[in-house]
Design a protein around this motif. Structure first.
Motif, mmCIF file in Angstrom:
data_model
loop_
_atom_site.group_PDB
_atom_site.id
_atom_site.type_symbol
_atom_site.label_atom_id
_atom_site.label_comp_id
_atom_site.label_asym_id
_atom_site.label_seq_id
_atom_site.Cartn_x
_atom_site.Cartn_y
_atom_site.Cartn_z
ATOM 1 N N PHE A 156 0.828 -1.172 0.036
ATOM 2 C CA PHE A 156 -0.142 -0.048 0.028
ATOM 3 C C PHE A 156 0.795 1.330 -0.091
ATOM 4 N N SER A 157 2.016 1.054 0.692
ATOM 5 C CA SER A 157 2.841 2.422 0.909
ATOM 6 C C SER A 157 3.994 2.311 -0.092
ATOM 7 N N CYS A 158 4.560 1.269 -0.496
ATOM 8 C CA CYS A 158 5.751 1.321 -1.342
ATOM 9 C C CYS A 158 6.015 -0.118 -1.953
ATOM 10 N N ASP A 159 6.941 -0.136 -2.821
ATOM 11 C CA ASP A 159 7.236 -1.633 -3.365
ATOM 12 C C ASP A 159 7.967 -2.432 -2.389
ATOM 13 N N TYR A 160 7.908 -3.543 -2.609
ATOM 14 C CA TYR A 160 8.416 -4.370 -1.660
ATOM 15 C C TYR A 160 10.053 -4.490 -1.219
ATOM 16 N N ALA A 161 10.887 -4.178 -2.265
ATOM 17 C CA ALA A 161 12.210 -3.700 -1.862
ATOM 18 C C ALA A 161 12.195 -2.547 -1.338
ATOM 19 N N ALA A 162 11.554 -1.513 -1.536
ATOM 20 C CA ALA A 162 11.670 -0.410 -0.741
ATOM 21 C C ALA A 162 11.236 -0.417 0.774
ATOM 22 N N TYR A 163 10.213 -1.350 0.846
ATOM 23 C CA TYR A 163 9.520 -1.704 2.312
ATOM 24 C C TYR A 163 10.815 -2.071 3.012
ATOM 25 N N TRP A 164 11.511 -3.209 2.629
ATOM 26 C CA TRP A 164 12.600 -3.773 3.285
ATOM 27 C C TRP A 164 13.743 -2.887 3.593
ATOM 28 N N GLN A 165 14.000 -2.217 2.648
ATOM 29 C CA GLN A 165 15.227 -1.191 2.647
ATOM 30 C C GLN A 165 14.981 -0.080 3.732
ATOM 31 N N GLN A 166 13.705 0.242 3.903
ATOM 32 C CA GLN A 166 13.283 1.320 4.931
ATOM 33 C C GLN A 166 13.105 0.793 6.246
ATOM 34 N N LEU A 167 13.034 -0.464 6.389
ATOM 35 C CA LEU A 167 12.994 -1.156 7.737
ATOM 36 C C LEU A 167 14.511 -1.406 8.267
ATOM 37 N N ILE A 168 15.387 -1.768 7.212
ATOM 38 C CA ILE A 168 16.750 -2.109 7.632
ATOM 39 C C ILE A 168 17.568 -0.918 7.633
ATOM 40 N N ASP A 169 17.194 0.355 7.122
ATOM 41 C CA ASP A 169 17.937 1.569 7.461
ATOM 42 C C ASP A 169 17.595 2.008 8.773
#
Length: 176
Positions: free
Chosen positions: A142-155
């Motif tokens: 809903f908020s972003c693509d899957y790779a971006a989702y995980w990158q935001q969490l990791i960051d």
């Protein structure tokens, strides 16, 4: 091993489901096979939390709380959420999966700072060995693509915790 547990989206029916006599029998069935029970409910619901704790303490079953016990937002009593999770964390057979960020609050929007705060709280309560990160795919899109989702969490998280949060704990709790 193709089955390692079951999940129940308890939500508003948590107290009645967890208090039912068949649930205790089924929870014992899980414990006898070393399978886990995944519970999705609001940890700010003290009655549901106590009902789950009674089952777990009676049966010795392992449990994974989904969506961080429904992440604090406008609809979750944050203080009660933290107090009840602290009680659940006293049982070494309970782990927690931090996911479902897109379900947080009325706006369904989340910020990395919120994730970091919740994950830090969970690590303080449960220890890093009993906290996992999840995605709630496909709703996380809903908020972003899957790779971006995980990158935001990791960051937003401590590098020293990433291996445990992203892999090691899941392998141990899901037995693969």
């Amino acid at each position: 091993k193709s089955v390692c547990g079951i999940r129940h989206i308890l939500d508003d029916q948590a107290v009645s489901v967890l208090g039912h006599s068949l649930t205790a029998k089924n929870m014992q069935y899980l414990a006898d096979r070393d399978w886990h029970f995944e519970a999705q409910f609001s940890a700010s619901d003290s009655r549901a939390t106590q009902a789950l704790l009674r089952l777990l303490n009676t049966t010795g079953a392992r449990c994974i709380i989904n969506h961080a016990g429904i992440i604090p937002g406008e609809t979750v009593n944050t203080l009660k959420w933290q107090e009840n999770l602290q009680q659940l964390a006293q049982n070494p057979n309970v782990a927690i999966k931090a996911s479902g960020w897109e379900m947080m609050g009325a706006t369904r929007q989340w910020r990395v700072a919120q994730v970091t705060e919740v994950v830090d709280t969970l690590i303080t309560l449960f220890g890093v060995q009993r906290v996992m990160l999840g995605s709630n795919f496909p709703l996380c899109l809903f908020s972003c693509d899957y790779a971006a989702y995980w990158q935001q969490l990791i960051d937003g998280l401590r590098t020293s915790h990433l291996s445990a949060l992203l892999s090691e704990n899941a392998r141990r709790w899901y037995c693969f």
